[in-house]
Design a protein around this motif. Structure first.
Motif, PDB file in Angstrom:
ATOM      1  N   MET A 362      29.972 -19.135 -28.856  1.00  9.19           N
ATOM      2  CA  MET A 362      29.729 -19.821 -30.122  1.00  9.19           C
ATOM      3  C   MET A 362      30.141 -21.274 -29.956  1.00  9.19           C
ATOM      4  SD  MET A 362      31.420 -16.913 -32.578  1.00  9.19           S
ATOM      5  CE  MET A 362      31.258 -17.922 -34.035  1.00  9.19           C
ATOM      6  N   VAL A 363      29.332 -22.191 -30.445  1.00 10.33           N
ATOM      7  CA  VAL A 363      29.661 -23.616 -30.425  1.00 10.33           C
ATOM      8  C   VAL A 363      29.793 -24.085 -31.867  1.00 10.33           C
ATOM      9  CG1 VAL A 363      28.897 -25.917 -29.758  1.00 10.33           C
ATOM     10  CG2 VAL A 363      28.505 -23.992 -28.224  1.00 10.33           C
ATOM     11  N   VAL A 364      30.919 -24.718 -32.180  1.00 12.24           N
ATOM     12  CA  VAL A 364      31.177 -25.144 -33.558  1.00 12.24           C
ATOM     13  C   VAL A 364      31.541 -26.626 -33.581  1.00 12.24           C
ATOM     14  CG1 VAL A 364      31.979 -22.836 -34.185  1.00 12.24           C
ATOM     15  CG2 VAL A 364      33.644 -24.558 -33.475  1.00 12.24           C
ATOM     16  N   VAL A 376      36.064 -19.465 -38.575  1.00 16.96           N
ATOM     17  CA  VAL A 376      34.921 -19.224 -37.690  1.00 16.96           C
ATOM     18  C   VAL A 376      33.844 -18.420 -38.410  1.00 16.96           C
ATOM     19  CG1 VAL A 376      34.166 -18.078 -35.560  1.00 16.96           C
ATOM     20  CG2 VAL A 376      36.297 -19.394 -35.582  1.00 16.96           C
ATOM     21  N   LEU A 377      34.256 -17.363 -39.100  1.00 20.34           N
ATOM     22  CA  LEU A 377      33.282 -16.534 -39.815  1.00 20.34           C
ATOM     23  C   LEU A 377      32.650 -17.299 -40.977  1.00 20.34           C
ATOM     24  CD1 LEU A 377      35.119 -13.098 -39.769  1.00 20.34           C
ATOM     25  CD2 LEU A 377      33.057 -13.724 -38.520  1.00 20.34           C
ATOM     26  N   TRP A 378      33.411 -18.171 -41.609  1.00 19.68           N
ATOM     27  CA  TRP A 378      32.846 -19.013 -42.675  1.00 19.68           C
ATOM     28  C   TRP A 378      31.740 -19.905 -42.105  1.00 19.68           C
ATOM     29  CZ3 TRP A 378      32.269 -24.213 -43.256  1.00 19.68           C
ATOM     30  CH2 TRP A 378      31.865 -24.660 -44.524  1.00 19.68           C
ATOM     31  N   ALA A 379      32.005 -20.517 -40.939  1.00 14.91           N
ATOM     32  CA  ALA A 379      31.000 -21.381 -40.317  1.00 14.91           C
ATOM     33  C   ALA A 379      29.762 -20.588 -39.914  1.00 14.91           C
ATOM     34  CB  ALA A 379      31.602 -22.085 -39.102  1.00 14.91           C
ATOM     35  N   MET A 380      29.968 -19.377 -39.408  1.00 22.34           N
ATOM     36  CA  MET A 380      28.825 -18.523 -39.073  1.00 22.34           C
ATOM     37  C   MET A 380      27.989 -18.200 -40.298  1.00 22.34           C
ATOM     38  SD  MET A 380      30.231 -15.713 -36.344  1.00 22.34           S
ATOM     39  CE  MET A 380      28.722 -14.783 -36.560  1.00 22.34           C
ATOM     40  N   SER A 381      28.652 -17.987 -41.412  1.00 25.24           N
ATOM     41  CA  SER A 381      27.949 -17.574 -42.630  1.00 25.24           C
ATOM     42  C   SER A 381      27.141 -18.707 -43.244  1.00 25.24           C
ATOM     43  CB  SER A 381      28.966 -17.059 -43.657  1.00 25.24           C
ATOM     44  OG  SER A 381      29.630 -15.915 -43.164  1.00 25.24           O
ATOM     45  N   PHE A 382      27.665 -19.923 -43.222  1.00 28.15           N
ATOM     46  CA  PHE A 382      27.039 -20.999 -43.976  1.00 28.15           C
ATOM     47  C   PHE A 382      26.421 -22.109 -43.123  1.00 28.15           C
ATOM     48  CE2 PHE A 382      30.057 -19.083 -46.961  1.00 28.15           C
ATOM     49  CZ  PHE A 382      29.192 -18.785 -47.992  1.00 28.15           C
ATOM     50  N   VAL A 384      24.795 -21.225 -39.895  1.00 26.94           N
ATOM     51  CA  VAL A 384      23.931 -20.626 -38.875  1.00 26.94           C
ATOM     52  C   VAL A 384      22.668 -20.065 -39.521  1.00 26.94           C
ATOM     53  CG1 VAL A 384      23.717 -18.792 -37.163  1.00 26.94           C
ATOM     54  CG2 VAL A 384      25.849 -20.094 -37.328  1.00 26.94           C
ATOM     55  N   ASN A 385      21.532 -20.481 -39.017  1.00 27.13           N
ATOM     56  CA  ASN A 385      20.248 -19.867 -39.362  1.00 27.13           C
ATOM     57  C   ASN A 385      19.888 -18.955 -38.196  1.00 27.13           C
ATOM     58  OD1 ASN A 385      17.533 -19.199 -39.603  1.00 27.13           O
ATOM     59  ND2 ASN A 385      16.958 -21.168 -40.491  1.00 27.13           N
ATOM     60  N   PRO A 386      20.017 -17.621 -38.359  1.00 26.18           N
ATOM     61  CA  PRO A 386      19.825 -16.710 -37.225  1.00 26.18           C
ATOM     62  C   PRO A 386      18.494 -16.891 -36.508  1.00 26.18           C
ATOM     63  CG  PRO A 386      20.775 -15.541 -39.083  1.00 26.18           C
ATOM     64  CD  PRO A 386      20.398 -16.903 -39.591  1.00 26.18           C
ATOM     65  N   ALA A 387      17.435 -17.184 -37.243  1.00 26.80           N
ATOM     66  CA  ALA A 387      16.117 -17.328 -36.616  1.00 26.80           C
ATOM     67  C   ALA A 387      16.056 -18.533 -35.685  1.00 26.80           C
ATOM     68  CB  ALA A 387      15.047 -17.447 -37.694  1.00 26.80           C
ATOM     69  N   ARG A 388      16.872 -19.525 -35.966  1.00 25.43           N
ATOM     70  CA  ARG A 388      16.816 -20.771 -35.197  1.00 25.43           C
ATOM     71  C   ARG A 388      18.002 -20.952 -34.255  1.00 25.43           C
ATOM     72  NH1 ARG A 388      17.871 -25.202 -39.167  1.00 25.43           N
ATOM     73  NH2 ARG A 388      20.023 -24.574 -38.694  1.00 25.43           N
ATOM     74  N   ASP A 389      19.166 -20.471 -34.640  1.00 26.90           N
ATOM     75  CA  ASP A 389      20.412 -20.863 -33.977  1.00 26.90           C
ATOM     76  C   ASP A 389      21.016 -19.802 -33.070  1.00 26.90           C
ATOM     77  OD1 ASP A 389      20.288 -23.299 -35.315  1.00 26.90           O
ATOM     78  OD2 ASP A 389      21.325 -22.477 -37.069  1.00 26.90           O
ATOM     79  N   ILE A 390      20.441 -18.610 -33.001  1.00 28.22           N
ATOM     80  CA  ILE A 390      20.971 -17.567 -32.118  1.00 28.22           C
ATOM     81  C   ILE A 390      20.038 -17.408 -30.918  1.00 28.22           C
ATOM     82  CG2 ILE A 390      21.504 -15.109 -31.884  1.00 28.22           C
ATOM     83  CD1 ILE A 390      22.418 -15.109 -34.765  1.00 28.22           C
ATOM     84  N   ILE A 391      20.614 -17.496 -29.732  1.00 24.76           N
ATOM     85  CA  ILE A 391      19.859 -17.378 -28.478  1.00 24.76           C
ATOM     86  C   ILE A 391      20.292 -16.092 -27.786  1.00 24.76           C
ATOM     87  CG2 ILE A 391      19.370 -18.447 -26.241  1.00 24.76           C
ATOM     88  CD1 ILE A 391      20.387 -21.095 -27.505  1.00 24.76           C
TER      89      ILE A 391
END
Length: 405
Positions: A362-364, A376-382, A384-391
């Motif tokens: 994860m890069v923050v 960390v979980l807050w940043a993931m929730s608000f 991250v766009n899963p369709a664009r940001d998860i590889i």
């Protein structure tokens, strides 16, 4: 004799929880070590009068920084700089604290040590904090590594060893039909434990010599009594013996720090010849369960190398911190300041390939506290766009202790 376990315990005295009530190593202290939120020292052990046992010395960033005598914000930078120096200063001395007591032949009894059971379902009593010393019979260069060691008798144990340097030593002895000398060092300054987990190339010197660089002081060695090895003079306990060729016995099962049971298997046997120790030796326990020192020791140098390597690969990039948390053991979190489109993605892909124990990266941004799971979980929730940001990268190597791979 320089820094040792007692030095460190004195330095973190205000952090240490002392347990004066009687604790049973076979039924209680494994669970208590798992539950403790910080350094813990047992001073009243059932069946083992006059012994003390410590654990959980490295769980917090400030404790890791204390071990390397730096600050939390400079920990990775200073550790990386010192490791890059390679071998530190060392010398062999005639005597040391670990030689105050010498136990030989019929007086040897491994079960007199306060060796505990780590987890429900373990195959027996395990030494978890044993820094195992072996030697290349061709070059004479020693190696140190942590092996899980199952005590099976008065002077006998079995141990599981990964297929790395120590195993390569053993196969050379076994091919020659000769026993391999081995020494098990239990209890020393945590810098020695950190050094023992070093797995990068270090031709020409041993891991304990990295402790000299980490502490910026000379390492004193003494020679073993019955095998041709040298060990740190300031250790608490040293168990010497041989590993006979072509002898295997069933070792395990054993509860691993992943929260799953490691299976039984056929493992080499350790025959003990001598035990040396301090008069009032402190037994260093390293409980193999979730969120403990074992996980920290498995990941800390990966944090250091990831931090340093990312700065080298992406020169000029502001890599602020790297964390492989005990609450997400196969996950690396990189804190950085991106400067152009795709910058963070490039860093993420570089980090993904650095270590086989990293499954998720994860890069923050710099305003996310990577040591706080809530942040960390807050940043993931608000953010991250899963369709664009998860590889997802398929077909990569898994880690043998990860049941999902």
């Amino acid at each position: 004799m320089g820094s040792d376990l007692r030095t460190f315990l004195d330095e973190i005295d205000s952090e240490v929880l002392r347990i004066h009530k009687e604790v049973d190593p076979l039924t209680e202290f494994g669970a208590l070590c798992s539950q403790s939120g910080g350094p813990i020292l047992f001073e009243n052990l059932k069946g083992h009068p006059d012994w003390r046992v410590c654990d959980r010395l490295l769980g917090a960033r400030k404790l890791q920084a204390a071990a390397l005598r730096t600050t939390s914000d400079r920990l990775l930078q200073d550790a990386g700089t010192r490791i890059a120096r390679g071998r530190g200063e060392s010398r062999i001395v005639e005597d040391g604290p670990v030689k105050e007591v010498r136990i030989r032949s019929e007086d040897i009894d491994l079960q007199a040590l306060p060796v505990g059971i780590h987890s429900q379902g373990d195959g027996g009593r395990y030494i978890g904090a044993g820094m195992c010393v072996t030697k290349d019979p061709s070059t004479g260069i020693q190696n140190q590594a942590f092996y899980r060691i199952q005590v099976t008798g008065r002077n006998r144990a079995r141990f599981a060893v990964g297929r790395r340097t120590g195993w390569a030593h053993y196969t050379q002895y076994e091919k020659a039909g000769e026993p391999m000398p081995m020494a098990v060092v239990i209890g020393h300054h945590p810098a020695y434990e950190i050094a023992s987990t070093f797995t990068a190339a270090h031709p020409g010197f041993e891991e304990f010599e990295l402790a000299s660089s980490l502490l910026e002081e000379t390492v004193d060695f003494v020679r073993c009594e019955t095998v041709d090895l040298r060990v740190p003079a300031g250790a608490e306990i040293v168990i010497e013996g041989i590993v006979p060729p072509k002898v295997r016995e069933t070792e395990g099962p054993f509860g691993e720090y992943t929260g799953y049971m490691g299976p039984s298997g056929q493992s080499p046997v350790f025959e003990v010849k001598t035990i040396t120790m301090r008069k009032d030796a402190i037994y260093r326990h390293l409980n193999a369960s979730r969120f403990t020192d074992l996980q920290v020791l498995s990941t800390f140098l990966n944090e250091v190398r990831t931090y340093r390597n990312l700065q080298e690969v992406h020169g000029g990039t502001r890599i602020l911190d790297v964390h492989i948390p005990d609450w997400a053991g196969l996950t690396a979190i990189v804190q950085m300041v991106p400067e152009f489109e795709g910058h963070s993605r490039a860093v993420l892909l570089a980090a993904m390939g650095l270590h086989r124990q990293i499954k998720v990266v994860m890069v923050v941004d710099d305003d996310v506290d990577i040591h706080d799971p809530k942040d960390v979980l807050w940043a993931m929730s608000f953010r991250v766009n899963p369709a664009r940001d998860i590889i997802t990268v398929e077909g990569t190597r898994g880690y043998k202790l990860d049941p999902s791979t």
